[in-house]
Design a protein around this motif. Structure first.
Motif, mmCIF file in Angstrom:
data_model
loop_
_atom_site.group_PDB
_atom_site.id
_atom_site.type_symbol
_atom_site.label_atom_id
_atom_site.label_comp_id
_atom_site.label_asym_id
_atom_site.label_seq_id
_atom_site.Cartn_x
_atom_site.Cartn_y
_atom_site.Cartn_z
ATOM 1 N N MET A 114 0.846 -1.198 0.000
ATOM 2 C CA MET A 114 0.000 0.000 0.000
ATOM 3 C C MET A 114 0.879 1.244 0.000
ATOM 4 O O MET A 114 1.759 1.394 0.858
ATOM 5 N N ASN A 115 0.662 2.128 -0.948
ATOM 6 C CA ASN A 115 1.395 3.385 -1.005
ATOM 7 C C ASN A 115 0.668 4.417 -0.155
ATOM 8 O O ASN A 115 -0.418 4.883 -0.508
ATOM 9 N N ILE A 116 1.278 4.773 0.979
ATOM 10 C CA ILE A 116 0.636 5.668 1.939
ATOM 11 C C ILE A 116 0.301 7.019 1.308
ATOM 12 O O ILE A 116 -0.708 7.649 1.634
ATOM 13 N N PHE A 117 1.147 7.476 0.409
ATOM 14 C CA PHE A 117 0.993 8.827 -0.135
ATOM 15 C C PHE A 117 0.322 8.852 -1.510
ATOM 16 O O PHE A 117 0.383 9.853 -2.215
ATOM 17 N N SER A 118 -0.331 7.760 -1.885
ATOM 18 C CA SER A 118 -1.021 7.737 -3.175
ATOM 19 C C SER A 118 -2.129 8.789 -3.286
ATOM 20 O O SER A 118 -2.333 9.349 -4.368
ATOM 21 N N PRO A 119 -2.879 9.117 -2.186
ATOM 22 C CA PRO A 119 -3.878 10.181 -2.305
ATOM 23 C C PRO A 119 -3.267 11.536 -2.657
ATOM 24 O O PRO A 119 -3.885 12.334 -3.361
ATOM 25 N N VAL A 120 -2.031 11.777 -2.168
ATOM 26 C CA VAL A 120 -1.357 13.036 -2.489
ATOM 27 C C VAL A 120 -1.081 13.115 -3.982
ATOM 28 O O VAL A 120 -1.293 14.150 -4.625
ATOM 29 N N LYS A 121 -0.640 11.993 -4.550
ATOM 30 C CA LYS A 121 -0.339 11.958 -5.978
ATOM 31 C C LYS A 121 -1.601 12.155 -6.820
ATOM 32 O O LYS A 121 -1.550 12.733 -7.907
ATOM 33 N N SER A 122 -2.754 11.697 -6.270
ATOM 34 C CA SER A 122 -3.996 11.827 -7.040
ATOM 35 C C SER A 122 -4.404 13.282 -7.231
ATOM 36 O O SER A 122 -5.139 13.604 -8.157
ATOM 37 N N LEU A 123 -3.937 14.170 -6.347
ATOM 38 C CA LEU A 123 -4.288 15.584 -6.466
ATOM 39 C C LEU A 123 -3.674 16.224 -7.708
ATOM 40 O O LEU A 123 -4.133 17.277 -8.152
ATOM 41 N N ARG A 124 -2.631 15.588 -8.269
ATOM 42 C CA ARG A 124 -2.017 16.120 -9.487
ATOM 43 C C ARG A 124 -3.001 16.088 -10.654
ATOM 44 O O ARG A 124 -2.879 16.854 -11.609
#
Length: 396
Positions: A1-11
């Motif tokens: 699980m990539n913990i910071f995947s939601p951050v990347k989705s904001l792009r």
């Protein structure tokens, strides 16, 4: 699980969503503001601790959340646990250590994929919970709409800690002592919300782009000041009883006088660990239940990641504890306000957190003129949408 995947989705965020997320974020902010303060009061904790938890829940947990619509912050369901734990541990600083440890436990539960147990909650339980919360919101807000503000905003217990009344006797007292000024403000606020919703439903840009919640705040502040000038008997005052009350800080105050920090010398106390485990368990269950509820209410029918949510909640509680905040969970009232306010993505949650931060830093003395009666109208509408008669008919 990539913990910071939601951050990347904001792009990949689409700018056209801002027309929905910004008004919704403002609505959630106006709902969250008195709730954060009221839950801190009900918990026997410093007022600022509720605001810290709301800010972190909005910005930090909102950024990392497993849901696009869930809103996190201090929870009324934890108020009694918090109050008892502070007394049991001897100080708020010792309690903050338990909050940090609870966050570590939640983070571990997320990594162990314990969120999968959320699928065990029956659909009828989720629907029943939402309707029940809607009814409780309405019952708890009727006194505030009538100008009786003895009980804390955000306390949902039947027996009230603040004044010794219960939910039903408080309504009776409110009817007997009703304030004409509060009634006028709350009734007009509800009518504006209904009118605004109808205009937005017809696709009129003015009503879609301008938040109804902001309009009723202007109405409440404006009417109360008119009462002061022309109808003094109806004036609600500008005191702690009937107004939002944000602590106002000055430039001369240093950080140590504003924030509380955990006392890690208390780690040797075994009671710290049992309190932490209790907070982690209750907060995780409440979060997972609310996550399921948010998915049921989401018009786009998106499926949230419960494991990602537990990780986000864990990290949020670690940060909240370190900065002197209350425990954080995903909360139904603010999540419902976000969904019914038209929010599309996690940006609406983050907007509400940024507005809470701005309120603490810049606008405390201004926002303290907002009557609780107009915010009660906003919450009554949220409660009605959760428990409207058509839901009973469809479930039957």
């Amino acid at each position: 699980m990539n913990i910071f995947s939601p951050v990347k989705s904001l792009r990949k965020y689409k700018s056209q969503n801002l027309q929905f997320d910004l008004p919704s974020g403002i609505s959630v902010f106006l709902v969250a503001l008195p709730l954060c303060l009221g839950i801190a009061l009900a918990s026997g904790a410093p007022l600022f601790s509720g605001l810290v938890a709301g800010i972190i829940g909005g910005i930090f947990v909102g950024l990392l959340s497993g849901s696009e619509l869930s809103v996190s912050g201090p929870a009324a369901g934890l108020a009694v646990i918090v109050a008892d734990s502070i007394v049991r541990l001897g100080s708020f600083e010792a309690f903050l250590v338990a909050v940090v440890l609870a966050g570590v436990m939640q983070f571990g539960l997320g990594l162990l994929k314990a969120g999968r147990f959320s699928s065990l909650f029956p659909d009828s339980v989720i629907k029943g919970m939402l309707v029940g919360i809607g009814v409780v919101i309405i019952l708890k807000q009727i006194p505030h709409a009538l100008g009786r503000d003895n009980d804390y905003e955000g306390e949902f217990e039947f027996t009230q800690l603040a004044d010794g009344e219960n939910t039903l006797s408080e309504i009776y007292r409110a009817v007997v002592t009703a304030s004409p000024g509060a009634i006028i403000i709350s009734v007009l606020s509800i009518l504006i919300l209904l009118f605004w919703e109808r205009g937005a439903g017809k696709g009129l840009k003015f009503f879609k782009n301008l938040p109804a919640a902001l309009m009723i705040v202007f109405l409440g502040v404006g009417l109360n000041q008119l009462f002061r000038l022309y109808f003094p008997a109806w004036y609600l005052g500008d005191n702690n009883e009937h107004m939002v009350r944000i602590p106002v800080f000055t430039a001369s105050q240093n950080m140590s006088s504003i924030f509380d920090f955990p006392d890690f010398s208390k780690l040797a106390n075994p009671a710290i660990y049992s309190v932490a485990a209790t907070i982690a368990l209750v907060a995780s269950l409440e979060t997972l239940l609310n996550l399921e509820a948010a998915d049921r209410l989401d018009p786009l029918r998106r499926n949230s990641s419960p494991n990602q949510e537990l990780v986000a909640q864990g990290l949020g509680n670690i940060v909240s504890g370190l900065l002197g905040g209350l425990p954080i969970t995903s909360v139904v009232v603010r999540t419902s306000a976000n969904i019914f306010g038209g929010g599309k993505t996690r940006v609406s949650t983050m907007v509400h957190g940024l507005l809470l931060l701005g309120a603490v830093a810049l606008a405390g003395s201004i926002l303290n003129y907002i009557p609780l009666s107009c915010l009660a109208a906003l919450l009554i509408m949220v409660g009605y949408k959760l428990a409207k008669p058509s839901l009973f008919k469809s479930i039957y």
